[in-house]
Write a protein that holds these residues in place. Sequence first.
Motif, short mmCIF file in Angstrom:
data_model
loop_
_atom_site.label_atom_id
_atom_site.label_comp_id
_atom_site.label_asym_id
_atom_site.label_seq_id
_atom_site.Cartn_x
_atom_site.Cartn_y
_atom_site.Cartn_z
N LEU A 44 -2.82 21.58 -62.35
CA LEU A 44 -2.84 21.21 -63.77
C LEU A 44 -4.15 21.62 -64.43
O LEU A 44 -4.17 22.20 -65.51
N ALA A 45 -5.26 21.29 -63.77
CA ALA A 45 -6.57 21.59 -64.35
C ALA A 45 -6.77 23.09 -64.52
O ALA A 45 -7.29 23.56 -65.54
N ARG A 46 -6.36 23.87 -63.53
CA ARG A 46 -6.53 25.32 -63.61
C ARG A 46 -5.67 25.94 -64.72
O ARG A 46 -6.04 26.97 -65.29
N LEU A 47 -4.55 25.32 -65.02
CA LEU A 47 -3.69 25.81 -66.10
C LEU A 47 -4.23 25.44 -67.48
O LEU A 47 -3.76 25.97 -68.49
N GLY A 48 -5.20 24.53 -67.51
CA GLY A 48 -5.81 24.16 -68.78
C GLY A 48 -5.42 22.79 -69.30
O GLY A 48 -5.85 22.41 -70.39
N THR A 49 -4.63 22.03 -68.55
CA THR A 49 -4.31 20.66 -68.96
C THR A 49 -5.46 19.74 -68.61
O THR A 49 -5.92 19.73 -67.46
N PRO A 50 -5.95 18.94 -69.57
CA PRO A 50 -6.97 17.94 -69.23
C PRO A 50 -6.42 17.00 -68.16
O PRO A 50 -5.40 16.34 -68.37
N THR A 51 -7.07 16.96 -67.00
CA THR A 51 -6.51 16.29 -65.83
C THR A 51 -7.51 15.29 -65.26
O THR A 51 -8.67 15.62 -65.04
N ARG A 52 -7.03 14.09 -65.02
CA ARG A 52 -7.85 13.03 -64.44
C ARG A 52 -7.29 12.72 -63.05
O ARG A 52 -6.14 12.28 -62.92
N PHE A 53 -8.07 12.96 -62.00
CA PHE A 53 -7.60 12.68 -60.65
C PHE A 53 -8.10 11.30 -60.21
O PHE A 53 -9.28 10.99 -60.34
N LEU A 54 -7.17 10.51 -59.69
CA LEU A 54 -7.49 9.19 -59.16
C LEU A 54 -7.26 9.21 -57.66
O LEU A 54 -6.11 9.24 -57.20
N GLY A 55 -8.33 9.25 -56.91
CA GLY A 55 -8.22 9.28 -55.46
C GLY A 55 -9.34 8.51 -54.82
O GLY A 55 -10.40 8.29 -55.43
N ARG A 56 -9.10 8.07 -53.60
CA ARG A 56 -10.16 7.47 -52.79
C ARG A 56 -10.67 8.60 -51.90
O ARG A 56 -10.07 8.94 -50.89
N ILE A 57 -11.81 9.18 -52.28
CA ILE A 57 -12.31 10.36 -51.61
C ILE A 57 -13.40 9.97 -50.62
O ILE A 57 -14.41 9.35 -50.98
N SER A 58 -13.19 10.34 -49.37
CA SER A 58 -14.13 10.01 -48.30
C SER A 58 -15.46 10.72 -48.50
O SER A 58 -15.54 11.79 -49.13
#
Length: 327
Positions: A44-58
Amino acid sequence: MPLSQVAVLGECVADAFVAENPGHGELTLRVLPGGGPANTAVGLARLGTPTRFLGRISGDAFGALSRRRLDDSGADLTGCVAAAETSTLAVATVGDDGRAAYSFHSEGAADWQWSADELTLGRLGEAACLHSGSLALVRAPGAAHIEDLLAAAAPRLTVSIDPNVRAALVDPAVYRARMPRWCALADVVRLSDDDLAHIHPGEGIGQVCDTWHAAGVRLVVVTRGPEGAVVSVDGERAEVPAPRARVVDTVGAGDSFTAGLLHRLHAEGALGGRLDALDLAQAVRAATFAARVAALTCSVAGADPPWAADLTEDDLPARGPESPARS
């Protein structure tokens, strides 16, 4: 293009691809960042859509790899949790047809440890759409809290779900039992024909789509690899052909399809509610675009979705029309 974001909630996975070295009696692993929801957010982000990722990142090396990829792709990571637990590792072997088989090393991993306090509506920011699915939606203890957030968000924004069945890790009966609830919450369900066969073995695509529409979901898209995709809006259906592409592997193709689908719906201003105004023609346009995105992903190794600049009219033939892509 609308300025509101698409939020994607779910796991980051380190995909370790196996390369045998029989002369030395060893295996070499090439590790690439993956995970269905993370792949969709990157796409999504690479296509240009403003994208918010919600993850628990180690905070381990695999988590740092995932964070860099998301950040470099342009995803907003302010909604992420810096997790103390380890990352999920998936060991992948790719067959001659380009399809990958996985074994997962995920017990106690960061991705599944969401708490109710971490998953509040405030974490969504200004999102018009919330997408989730894959293992995060079925692995305890976090899965129940994710489902609660989807239920809380559904009255005010578009909800998208990709079950992304991992039958080797989770009994398909779990997905089968939960699909009615997910379809009541979701406006969009995208899944592969393999997923559908696990959830409803022996049932036709039209029959399953109608069951899920009756449960509440408006748009169902079933991707069928080289056979293209079936698009169903409230029971009215059409088929979208698969573009031809040089297939290196199919890793992340379905996630990229979902990204392309949501990107196009977002660009047309369709997201932000229950898709009340969506018609079949608009859904077909979005799925046609999504199929091109998935085909480009198949033409490179690993889950490496294209950028907006890669999507030109001549791009797919230039990549090599040797075989149809699988989403």
